[in-house]
Design an enzyme around this catalytic site. Structure first.
Site, PDB file in Angstrom:
ATOM      1  N   ARG A   1       0.889  -1.177   0.000  1.00 17.89           N
ATOM      2  CA  ARG A   1       0.000   0.000   0.000  1.00 17.89           C
ATOM      3  C   ARG A   1       0.919   1.217   0.000  1.00 17.89           C
ATOM      4  NH1 ARG A   1      -5.481   1.449   3.179  1.00 17.89           N
ATOM      5  NH2 ARG A   1      -6.160  -0.001   1.564  1.00 17.89           N
TER       6      ARG A   1
ATOM      7  N   HIS B   1      -7.070   0.810  -6.699  1.00 15.85           N
ATOM      8  CA  HIS B   1      -7.322  -0.102  -5.572  1.00 15.85           C
ATOM      9  C   HIS B   1      -8.015  -1.347  -6.158  1.00 15.85           C
ATOM     10  CE1 HIS B   1      -7.707  -1.546  -1.626  1.00 15.85           C
ATOM     11  NE2 HIS B   1      -8.531  -0.666  -1.084  1.00 15.85           N
TER      12      HIS B   1
ATOM     13  N   GLN C   1     -10.153  -3.833  -4.010  1.00 17.30           N
ATOM     14  CA  GLN C   1     -11.451  -3.274  -3.632  1.00 17.30           C
ATOM     15  C   GLN C   1     -12.454  -3.417  -4.776  1.00 17.30           C
ATOM     16  OE1 GLN C   1     -12.119  -1.453  -0.503  1.00 17.30           O
ATOM     17  NE2 GLN C   1     -14.167  -1.906  -1.228  1.00 17.30           N
TER      18      GLN C   1
ATOM     19  N   ASP D   1     -17.059   7.407  -2.291  1.00  9.54           N
ATOM     20  CA  ASP D   1     -15.832   7.263  -1.500  1.00  9.54           C
ATOM     21  C   ASP D   1     -15.525   8.640  -0.914  1.00  9.54           C
ATOM     22  OD1 ASP D   1     -13.501   6.342  -0.345  1.00  9.54           O
ATOM     23  OD2 ASP D   1     -12.341   6.253  -2.203  1.00  9.54           O
TER      24      ASP D   1
ATOM     25  N   CYS E   1     -16.464   2.010  -0.028  1.00  5.42           N
ATOM     26  CA  CYS E   1     -15.336   1.117   0.274  1.00  5.42           C
ATOM     27  C   CYS E   1     -14.900   1.222   1.729  1.00  5.42           C
ATOM     28  CB  CYS E   1     -14.166   1.432  -0.653  1.00  5.42           C
ATOM     29  SG  CYS E   1     -13.639   3.150  -0.538  1.00  5.42           S
TER      30      CYS E   1
ATOM     31  N   ARG F   1     -14.292  -8.503   1.139  1.00  3.01           N
ATOM     32  CA  ARG F   1     -12.865  -8.327   0.835  1.00  3.01           C
ATOM     33  C   ARG F   1     -12.099  -9.594   1.221  1.00  3.01           C
ATOM     34  NH1 ARG F   1     -10.586  -3.245   0.944  1.00  3.01           N
ATOM     35  NH2 ARG F   1      -8.787  -4.445   0.249  1.00  3.01           N
TER      36      ARG F   1
HETATM   37  N1   CP Z   1     -11.376  -0.059   1.886  1.00  6.16           N
HETATM   38  C1   CP Z   1     -10.135  -0.148   2.367  1.00  6.16           C
HETATM   39  O1   CP Z   1      -9.183  -0.443   1.641  1.00  6.16           O
HETATM   40  O2   CP Z   1     -10.033   0.069   3.705  1.00  6.16           O
HETATM   41  P1   CP Z   1      -8.695   0.228   4.547  1.00  6.16           P
HETATM   42  O3   CP Z   1      -8.083   1.550   4.149  1.00  6.16           O
HETATM   43  O4   CP Z   1      -9.133   0.204   5.967  1.00  6.16           O
HETATM   44  O5   CP Z   1      -7.770  -0.904   4.216  1.00  6.16           O
HETATM   45  N1  NVA Z   2      -9.773   6.850  -1.738  1.00  8.75           N
HETATM   46  C1  NVA Z   2      -9.463   6.394  -0.412  1.00  8.75           C
HETATM   47  C2  NVA Z   2      -9.693   4.932  -0.304  1.00  8.75           C
HETATM   48  C3  NVA Z   2      -9.398   4.326   1.046  1.00  8.75           C
HETATM   49  C4  NVA Z   2      -9.638   2.843   1.061  1.00  8.75           C
HETATM   50  C5  NVA Z   2      -8.028   6.748  -0.089  1.00  8.75           C
HETATM   51  O1  NVA Z   2      -7.153   6.524  -0.936  1.00  8.75           O
HETATM   52  O2  NVA Z   2      -7.766   7.263   0.997  1.00  8.75           O
END
Ligand code: CP
Ligand code: NVA
Length: 308
Positions: A105, A132, A135, A228, A268, A296
């Site tokens: 990540r 992502h 997701q 989102d 999400c 997930r």
């Molecule tokens: N939706 C999602 O990826 O959540 P987190 O940021 O908690 O992993």
């Molecule tokens: N768009 C959000 C998604 C989190 C799962 C971010 O990148 O913070």
């Protein structure tokens, strides 16, 4: 699919995504019939290197490995030598000697390609500034689970048109022949690069992707309303402007009432309640966000079993 990198949601073909959704359904029913631990990945270890916060992705990936009979090691970016300047490619070479797969990540999407080019194990995007994929695959599983079909549904995303989750939803929509509407202010229209790629695929799959700035027209007769956060991780400096620009795109009870009676609300998560969505919507009877979060786990078990 063994050994494949999953950096963009475009990395799997339509057939592979359909297969992934089928296996997800098997994983979920096994879990509920009491077969919580399978011995599919015995002896295998997935590494997780995270530069950003996470609740769902981290926990569901770690659990997915354990429930497949394997193991997972979580590493905070800053605690690794990476955090004080060891190169991405040297790290990739070393971690490839220990692990069977690596989920990252990160901020920079390009870094994932750099990692992949130096590694001999699959690299999985656990969220970058651009995408992502885990997701989006999982969300299409949830839509399929709730609606029993994808084609013919009006799927509507309301909010930041350049959101990373949305980019992956566009990719999967184009591959599964979905009808996706994106309601976002003109300055937030999705990148041309993603849209053009999706439009090319849509010619083959019959998908339709429309970007518009009117949330009301988008929400009308929708089967799925998705949103989102307006301020993604790393965009905190633009917070005030984003809140102001995106204010008309909040998913309210009133907006939801324009959708079909049996429409579902998706997010999400994490949500900023009161910003992109009202409490009454996320906590209301049409919200499927908790099932969405649970799925997930099942989807990632399916994916990991296929690529590791
Ligand atoms: N939706 C999602 O990826 O959540 P987190 O940021 O908690 O992993
Ligand atoms: N768009 C959000 C998604 C989190 C799962 C971010 O990148 O913070």
């Amino acid at each position: 699919m063994r050994g494949r990198h999953i950096i963009s949601a475009f990395d799997l073909s339509s057939d592979e995504i359909w297969r992934l959704l089928e296996i997800t359904s098997i994983m979920k029913s096994k879990y509920y019939s009491g077969e919580r631990v399978l011995n599919i990945l015995k002896g295998k270890t997935l590494g997780l290197v995270f530069q950003k916060h996470s609740t769902r992705t981290r926990v569901s990936l770690e659990l997915a490995m354990k429930q497949l009979g394997g193991d997972a090691i979580y590493m905070n970016w800053n605690e690794l030598q990476l955090g004080r300047g060891e190169s991405v490619s040297d790290t990739a070479r070393v971690l490839s000697r220990y692990l069977d797969g690596l989920a990252l990540r990160v901020y920079s999407h390009e870094l994932l390609y750099e990692m992949a080019s130096a590694s001999s194990i699959p690299i999985i995007n656990a969220l970058s500034n651009e995408e992502h994929p885990l997701q989006a695959y999982s969300d299409f599983y949830t839509i399929y689970e709730k609606k029993k079909r994808i084609s013919g549904l009006k799927i509507v995303f309301i909010g930041d048109g350049r959101d990373n989750v949305l980019n992956s939803l566009i990719a999967v929509s184009s591959m599964l022949g979905a009808t996706l509407y994106i309601a976002t202010p003109p300055d937030y229209y999705p990148s041309k690069k993603i849209l053009e790629r999706a439009y090319r695929l849509a010619e083959v799959t019959g998908a339709s992707i429309e970007v518009l700035d009117d949330p009301v027209r988008a929400a009308k007769d929708a089967d799925v309303i998705y949103t989102d956060v307006w301020v993604s991780m790393g965009q905190e400096g633009e917070r005030d402007k984003r809140i102001k620009d995106l204010e008309p795109y909040r998913v309210t009870g009133k907006l939801m009432s324009l959708a079909k009676k049996d429409a579902i609300f998706m997010h999400c998560l994490p949500a900023r309640r009161g910003e992109e969505v009202e409490d009454q919507v996320i906590d209301g009877p049409q919200s499927v966000v908790w099932d969405q979060a649970e799925n997930r786990l099942h989807l990632q078990k399916a994916l990991l079993s296929m690529i590791l």
